[in-house]
Design an enzyme around this catalytic site. Structure first.
Site: not given
Lengths: 435, 435
Positions: B246, B343
Site C-alpha cells: 500500500d 482500486h
C-alpha cells in the site's frame, strides 16, 4: 536434562540477541537463531518472501537492522517460548473461552492446530492454517516472535479434566488495591504473543484467532509495548510509564536457583505440568496525574532508587543500578536510606522468604479516560513455579504497606497454567490431553 | 529558497535513514541527523542520559541497532516534520479542543510552548515544560521522533481568527462509505506524533498533553503502527492489514511537481499557510472477516495488483511493484487485465486529472468488536496543497465504483491546516497569530 532443542532451520547464524539485564544470556537460555530459514518454504506468500529475504540479505551488506526481522526463537523445546527471552517491543495478551459444545476433544484439536501454526509463524514460514494466510507479515522476518499457550482454572471443568487441574490454579486472594473487571480477567485459554514488529505480532494474533473459530472465542485482549531494539545505545533494564527503571531485581538465568523458582520440576504435581510455569497477569493502571505531581525526591523515596539511573538510595553518588540494596543503610541524619515503605524494600527477596518471580511485562496505553488521564500502565506478567510462593506473598506484603501502591490500580487479573514446551511433532498440552 | 535548516546539534553524523519507496531520499528531503546532541543538555534526566548515550556509543562498536534510537529529525525548517519522512513504527494522532475561556492569546501561548517542547523532544533533550519531565524516555535516543501541529476549522471562530480561516478547510463532502463518529472526528487542534520507539512516542504524547492543561483538552486520540525499522531485509513499501502492499504510487520527493502537489506555495491564500500543507485523516476500518473470505485471485482483482509482490496485473510474471500499470492492457482472453473497478485503476493519477496526495498512514488495531472481528484498519493520513484537488476527487471516484470500498468503513474524518515549519526561536503558527 536437555533443556532446549535447536530449531529446524538449516541456517543458524549468530544471534542478534543483546544481553539484556532483565534476561541475560545464560547456559539454559533458549536458543535464539539468527535467520529465518528460507529452505523448506514454497508457494506464494511467506515462502516467496522468505526467498526474497535471503536474496536481499546476500546481495546487501548485512546490517544489524536486518537482524531485527531475522531474529528467530525456537518454538519447540523443554519450555515454551516467551518466558525467559527478553520481552519484545510488542505484546498481545488474549484470553479465549471455549464455545458451547466444545470439550476435551475439540480443545486438544485446537491446541494441536495452534501449535502447528505457532511453530510456522515463529520460523517465518506460511502458517499451515485452515484458511489461506492473510499475508500481513509478508516481507518481514519472524522478528523474535514468540507464542505461548496457557490454561485457566475454568478450562478443566469445561473439558472434563477437573481431576488434572493443578492446585496452583486456585483463585488468587483479593488485595486491597484490586478494582478488578471480571470481563477482562481470567479465561479458559491464554495466548501470549510477542514480537519486535507490530505487523508480525498482529499477523500472528489474527492467524491464531482464525484457527480458534468454532472452538473458542476471544474473551479479552490487551496490547502493550516495550522499548524497540536499538532505541537505547546499549540494552538496558526497561523503564515503565512512571519513568522508573523496572526489573532490576529480576532473577537471572545464571542464578543457581533460577530453574527451580520459575519452572515446575519433573516429578511435581500434576505430572503434565513438568517443565511448565504459572503466569500471573495483572493489568495495573498507573495514576499518572497523581504520580507526576510528586516531586522527584519523593518519587525516589517511594521507590527506594534514583530515577535517573536506578541506583539504590542506600548507595552513594557512585552507586549504579546493580549496586546491592543495603536495607539497613542509614543517611547522615540516621534515617533509613531506603524508607520502611519503599517499594524496593517491600519487594526485596530477603524480606519475602526468598520469594522470586520472573517479571516479563509490557507497558500499555489505551487512550484517555473521561477525566483526561491516560488509561495507561503495566501489563504485569510474572512467571513462577508456584504462585503461592511467588506472586502471592509479595503482593500481600505490598498490600500491607507499599508506598507505591497508592499510585496503582489493579484492574484485571488472571492466572494460567503454562505447560512445558512441545516436542517436534507434538503440541502444547499434549501430556494433559493424552496423559 | 533554503528549504531546510540543519538542527542545532554539534554532532551531525551520517544518517541511518533507509531509502524507503514510500518516501525516497531526494534533494528537498528534510535533513535527518544521525545522533542526538549530548552537548547543551544538563541536569537530571535526558541530559544525563544523552551523555551516557554518547559514551556508550563511543565505547562500543557502532551498530545500526543503536541508530534506531539515535536517528534525529530536525524540528525547525521550512516545512513541519512528519510529512515527507518515512512513517515511523509508532504513531499517535490527537485532536484537542480549546477549553472555555481560551482564545487567541492562550492558543498562541500554547503553540509557543508546544513548539519549544517538541523541538527539545525531537532533539532528545529534556523538554522545557511547565512541569518536571516524566523521565519515560530516559536512556533512549529521539528514535526519529516527529511532532506536527495543525488547526481545524472550528479553531478560527473560537479564537476570533475567522477572517484568516483557509477556504480549503471547508468540510469534506459526505461519501457513501462514511459511517462517521463525530466524537472521533474534527477538532480545534491536531497533534501528530511519530517515533520508532513506543515509550519515546508516549513520552512525547504525555509531555504535550500536560503542556496543554488549562488551555486545551484531548478530544480524541488514535494510535497506530508501521513496520519496525529492520523488520524487512531491505526497506519496502508498507503492507496494510489486508496484506496488500500500500503506497506504491505515492508521489516522490524527486518528482518535479512534488512540492507543488504537497505544499502551499508562497503567495497562496491565506498567506500564513505558505509552505504548509493540508492533512486529511480518515479512520478506515477494514472488514477483515469479509476480506479474508475472498480467494486470493479475487483479492488481486479487487486491487489490480499481485498480493505477493505488488506487481500490476497488467504486467507479466516478471513484473515488479514498480512496473507501470497499463490501464489499457488486456489478458489473452481479451479482458481488461486491470478490472474496470480495480482500486489501482480508480485511484490512478491519470484517471483523476493528475490529482495526487502524499499518503503517510498508520495501521491500527483497537481490540475486538462484539461480533469477534478485530477493530482494525488504517489511520489514513493524506497530505496535499489543496484537499479539493487531492483527497476529494479521488474519494469521489472511489465512492462511485471501487471494488475495494465494500471492504472498508470510514469511521472518523478530520481535515487540518498544517502551517509551515517554525524558524529557530519561533513557533508553529506564528504567522497566523502575529501576522
Amino acid at each position: 536434562m536437555k533443556r532446549h532443542r535447536t530449531a529446524e532451520s538449516a541456517e543458524p547464524t549468530e544471534s542478534a540477541e543483546p544481553t539484556a539485564p532483565t534476561a541475560p544470556a545464560g547456559p539454559s537460555r533458549r536458543r535464539v537463531l539468527g535467520a529465518a530459514g528460507a529452505a523448506g518454504t514454497a508457494g506464494l506468500a511467506l515462502g516467496a518472501a522468505g526467498g526474497a529475504l535471503a536474496t536481499s540479505a546476500a546481495a546487501e551488506p548485512p546490517t544489524a537492522l536486518a537482524t531485527v526481522g531475522r531474529r528467530r526463537i525456537a518454538f519447540h523445546g523443554t519450555h515454551q517460548p516467551g518466558i525467559t527471552e527478553a520481552a519484545q517491543a510488542h505484546g498481545h495478551l488474549l484470553a479465549f473461552d471455549l464455545v458451547a459444545g466444545a470439550g476435551r476433544k475439540e480443545a486438544a484439536a485446537l491446541l494441536r492446530r495452534w501449535s502447528r501454526v505457532a511453530g510456522a509463524l515463529m520460523a517465518g514460514e506460511v502458517p499451515p492454517g485452515r484458511l489461506p494466510d492473510t499475508g500481513i507479515a509478508l516481507d518481514a522476518g519472524p522478528s523474535a516472535l514468540t507464542v505461548t499457550f496457557g490454561f485457566g482454572r475454568t478450562f478443566f471443568d469445561r473439558t472434563g479434566l477437573a481431576a488434572h487441574r493443578p492446585a496452583a490454579l486456585e483463585p488468587l486472594p483479593p488485595f486491597s488495591a484490586d478494582a478488578l473487571d471480571p470481563k477482562r480477567s481470567d479465561g479458559d485459554l491464554w495466548v501470549q504473543i510477542g514480537a519486535d514488529d507490530a505487523p508480525v505480532a498482529f499477523h500472528a494474533l489474527r492467524a491464531l484467532q482464525r484457527e480458534a473459530a468454532g472452538t473458542a472465542r476471544v474473551r479479552w485482549q490487551m496490547s502493550g509495548f516495550n522499548r524497540s531494539p536499538g532505541a537505547t545505545a546499549a540494552p538496558r533494564t526497561a523503564r515503565n510509564l512512571m519513568g522508573q527503571i523496572d526489573g532490576t531485581n529480576n532473577p537471572r538465568e545464571t542464578d543457581e536457583d533460577f530453574g527451580r523458582r520459575v519452572f515446575v520440576p519433573a516429578g511435581g504435581e500434576p505430572g503434565w505440568m513438568a517443565d511448565g510455569s504459572y503466569a500471573v497477569l495483572r493489568r495495573i493502571r498507573m495514576l499518572l496525574d497523581d504520580w507526576e505531581r510528586v516531586p522527584l525526591a519523593d518519587q525516589e523515596k517511594v521507590i527506594g532508587r534514583r530515577k535517573s539511573d536506578g541506583a539504590p538510595l542506600s548507595a552513594g553518588p557512585d552507586g549504579t543500578e546493580t549496586t546491592p540494596v543495603d536495607l539497613a543503610g542509614r543517611t547522615a541524619d540516621g534515617e533509613l536510606a531506603v524508607a520502611a515503605d519503599a517499594h524496593v524494600r517491600v519487594t526485596a527477596p530477603e524480606t519475602n522468604g526468598g520469594a522470586a518471580m520472573l517479571r516479563r511485562s509490557f507497558s500499555y496505553h489505551d487512550g484517555f479516560r473521561d477525566d483526561g488521564a491516560p488509561d495507561a500502565g503495566l501489563l504485569f506478567v510474572a512467571w513462577q513455579a508456584d504462585p503461592l510462593r511467588g506472586f502471592v506473598p509479595v503482593q500481600r506484603k505490598l498490600d500491607r504497606g507499599d508506598a507505591l501502591s497508592r499510585f496503582l490500580r489493579h484492574e484485571a487479573s488472571a492466572l494460567f497454567a503454562v505447560p512445558g514446551g512441545a516436542e517436534k511433532g507434538g503440541y502444547v498440552g499434549q501430556r494433559l490431553f493424552e496423559g
